[in-house]
Each structure stands twice: as C-alpha cells, then as structure tokens.
Design a protein around this motif. Structure first.
Motif, PDB file in Angstrom:
ATOM      1  N   GLY A   1      34.591  -1.671  57.942  1.00 52.42           N
ATOM      2  CA  GLY A   1      34.047  -0.848  58.919  1.00 52.42           C
ATOM      3  C   GLY A   1      32.636  -0.409  58.810  1.00 52.42           C
ATOM      4  O   GLY A   1      31.961  -0.677  57.601  1.00 52.42           O
ATOM      5  N   VAL A   2      31.808   0.123  59.496  1.00 47.92           N
ATOM      6  CA  VAL A   2      30.406   0.247  59.488  1.00 47.92           C
ATOM      7  C   VAL A   2      29.959   1.878  59.905  1.00 47.92           C
ATOM      8  O   VAL A   2      30.663   2.271  61.003  1.00 47.92           O
ATOM      9  CB  VAL A   2      29.437  -0.742  60.087  1.00 47.92           C
ATOM     10  N   SER A   3      29.329   2.463  58.952  1.00 48.06           N
ATOM     11  CA  SER A   3      28.978   3.763  59.566  1.00 48.06           C
ATOM     12  C   SER A   3      28.165   3.826  60.616  1.00 48.06           C
ATOM     13  O   SER A   3      27.426   3.077  60.967  1.00 48.06           O
ATOM     14  CB  SER A   3      28.446   4.553  58.123  1.00 48.06           C
ATOM     15  N   PRO A   4      27.918   5.232  60.895  1.00 47.96           N
ATOM     16  CA  PRO A   4      26.914   5.521  62.057  1.00 47.96           C
ATOM     17  C   PRO A   4      25.438   5.141  61.388  1.00 47.96           C
ATOM     18  O   PRO A   4      25.421   5.546  60.151  1.00 47.96           O
ATOM     19  CB  PRO A   4      26.975   7.041  62.376  1.00 47.96           C
TER      20      PRO A   4
ATOM     21  N   VAL B   1      22.734   1.892  57.328  1.00 51.91           N
ATOM     22  CA  VAL B   1      24.133   2.129  57.679  1.00 51.91           C
ATOM     23  C   VAL B   1      24.811   1.923  56.323  1.00 51.91           C
ATOM     24  O   VAL B   1      24.285   1.124  55.485  1.00 51.91           O
ATOM     25  CB  VAL B   1      24.850   1.144  58.867  1.00 51.91           C
ATOM     26  N   MET B   2      26.032   2.379  56.200  1.00 57.09           N
ATOM     27  CA  MET B   2      26.949   2.037  54.977  1.00 57.09           C
ATOM     28  C   MET B   2      28.120   1.233  55.629  1.00 57.09           C
ATOM     29  O   MET B   2      28.691   1.529  56.550  1.00 57.09           O
ATOM     30  CB  MET B   2      27.474   3.376  54.463  1.00 57.09           C
ATOM     31  N   ALA B   3      28.271  -0.034  54.971  1.00 59.66           N
ATOM     32  CA  ALA B   3      29.476  -0.861  55.124  1.00 59.66           C
ATOM     33  C   ALA B   3      30.465  -0.718  54.309  1.00 59.66           C
ATOM     34  O   ALA B   3      30.167  -0.645  53.083  1.00 59.66           O
ATOM     35  CB  ALA B   3      29.204  -2.137  55.513  1.00 59.66           C
ATOM     36  N   THR B   4      31.723  -0.651  54.677  1.00 56.69           N
ATOM     37  CA  THR B   4      32.753  -0.384  53.842  1.00 56.69           C
ATOM     38  C   THR B   4      33.471  -1.786  53.558  1.00 56.69           C
ATOM     39  O   THR B   4      33.673  -2.630  54.660  1.00 56.69           O
ATOM     40  CB  THR B   4      33.991   0.549  54.216  1.00 56.69           C
ATOM     41  N   VAL B   5      33.368  -2.707  52.457  1.00 56.62           N
ATOM     42  CA  VAL B   5      34.008  -3.931  52.553  1.00 56.62           C
ATOM     43  C   VAL B   5      34.882  -4.001  51.307  1.00 56.62           C
ATOM     44  O   VAL B   5      34.923  -3.395  50.416  1.00 56.62           O
ATOM     45  CB  VAL B   5      32.439  -4.989  52.153  1.00 56.62           C
TER      46      VAL B   5
END
Length: 275
Positions: A170-173, A187-191
């Motif tokens: 997922g990627v944040s706003p 942006v913050m990406a969850t990996v």
C-alpha cells in the motif's frame, strides 16, 4: 497505524507490550558498503577509515544550487493582512506523465521482513547526513524519478539500499515532510519482504544481500525485531551523533503508545471504563 497492525496481521506487532526485550543491542547485524570503493558494494561488518567531518560551510546562490532553491512567498493571511514567508523548495520534483501523476518528491518504505518460522522484523538504514552533521536512523527512502510511480520508486530504492526485493502492499496519501520550512512532500509505502526457511537469519549473524548503492552512498543496514523497534530507537537516540528520523520514530512511538496505554484501540478493554 491501525492499518499496519490489523490489516496485515503480523502477530508480533499486536503483542508488543509482552514481547521479549532481552536481546542485546550488540546482537543487531549491521553491514555497509566499502567506503574505499563506493562503486562496489561489499557485504561486511561496517569499517570506516574515519568519521565524516564538515570542512567548510559557504553561502550558495539559488542559481548555483542543484537540488534546492530559496523562495519568498507573498500571501494574504486569514485576516486580510499581507505577509511574507521564506521557503526552501526542491528543484527535482517530477512532473505528470502518461504513466505517473508526478508532483511527489520522495517515498519512504515502512517494511516488514517475514520469515516462515521467525517473528516479523524490519530493516533500518543508518547514514551520515551533512545538514545535521550526524548519523540518522531511518527507514529506506529515496527520490521518485521522472516518469516513475511511487510503487516503482519504492521497489527500486528498497533494492538499492537493502539488497532485498519487496512487495508493495500500500501507499499513503501525500504527506508534508517539513511544512514550516519547505514544500517537500513524500508518501509512505508499506512493503513486505518474503523470506524462505532456508534464507540466512540476519538477527543470528546471517549475511544480508548485496546492496546496489550509488557512488558516495555509505549506508549501514540494521535488522530489528518489530516487537523491539521502539526500545531500539530510544537506544539509538541516546548514542552520540545519532538522530532518529521523525517519520520512523513517530511510527514506533505510536505503536508503543497504542499497545501500552490500553485505550482499547485494538479491541482490548479500556482501563477505567465500565462495560
């Protein structure tokens, strides 16, 4: 925060309050690239020939700068009064293309290392930052190239800095990075990194994969159990010439706060509240 702890269901994260905190800080595995040959990455315990040192600080005109410029904003406030504001602005922000929306400076990777039989962990990077004249403890991150999506940049930068392939969950706003000083955003990406049973365990002294850092980048990697993240960052913040990046510490502190203050955020009974 709730999205990380509940949507992806990493058991060790929801048991933070009761997790073991007995593993010594010295047991964290660290590696870095060879400072003598920056074109080649060497898997080795960090070895430095010297500490980085600032030798001079000089004024720089916006015309001569490559990455940032200084601007003065003229605006009218909520009462109708004209005001001025000085801002540092990036020169490298991407523009929209057919394949990417552009307008986003950088992406950071909130990452989870998943192993079939070991608790979830996360990989941090430590690097010298001249503006602070200190080492910062951060999640992997990097600028988004022209024509690149945040997801593509996350996979590329994570591979370069850590050596691991990752899957973007997922990627944040878009977030403001330092709104009082700069127009920089991110942006913050969850990996996730999916390890196999036979993969070496970096927490037990196993080797980390080879980095693909750029010339001049000297990045130390540290793998930390997610259940111990907050305590480890507190320890790093006490080390001389070390600063923990705000976005990383905010995440860890929020996780710690939510699981120790017992407000019933994750379905538990809230203290002092009758049901």
């Amino acid at each position: 925060m709730r999205n990380i702890l509940t949507r992806y269901r990493y058991p060790a994260l929801t048991l933070l309050a009761s997790a073991s905190r007995t593993r010594a800080l010295a047991n964290i595995t660290t590696t870095t690239n060879n400072t003598l040959t920056p074109q080649r990455t060497i898997k080795m315990t960090i070895h430095k020939t010297q500490e980085p040192a600032i030798t001079a600080i000089t004024e720089l005109s916006p015309q001569d700068s490559k990455w940032v410029t200084l601007q003065q904003i003229h605006y009218v406030d909520q009462t109708g009064k004209p005001r001025l504001w000085e801002v540092a602005a990036r020169k490298t922000r991407s523009t929209p293309t057919a394949s990417s929306q552009g307008g986003i400076d950088a992406v950071a990777m909130c990452n989870i290392l998943l192993h079939p039989s070991r608790p979830p962990s996360t990989i941090l990077v430590i690097q010298y930052r001249p503006p602070l004249d200190a080492y910062t403890v951060e999640w992997p991150a990097g600028l988004i190239d022209q024509g690149e999506t945040p997801e593509q940049a996350a996979v590329r930068e994570f591979k370069e800095e850590t050596g691991y392939d990752c899957v973007v969950k997922g990627v944040s706003p878009v977030q403001a990075a330092d709104p009082g000083l700069s127009n920089t955003n991110m942006v913050m990406a969850t990996v996730e990194v999916h390890l196999k049973e036979e993969d070496e365990d970096p927490l037990a002294g196993g080797k980390l994969p080879e980095q693909k850092t750029e010339v001049g980048e000297h990045i130390e990697r540290v793998v930390v159990p997610m259940a111990e993240l907050y305590e480890r960052l507190v320890e790093y913040s006490k080390k001389e010439r070390h600063v923990v990046a705000a976005k990383l510490f905010h995440f860890a502190m929020g996780m710690h706060f939510a699981t120790t203050e017992r407000y019933g955020v994750f379905g538990g009974k809230r203290e002092g509240v009758r049901e």
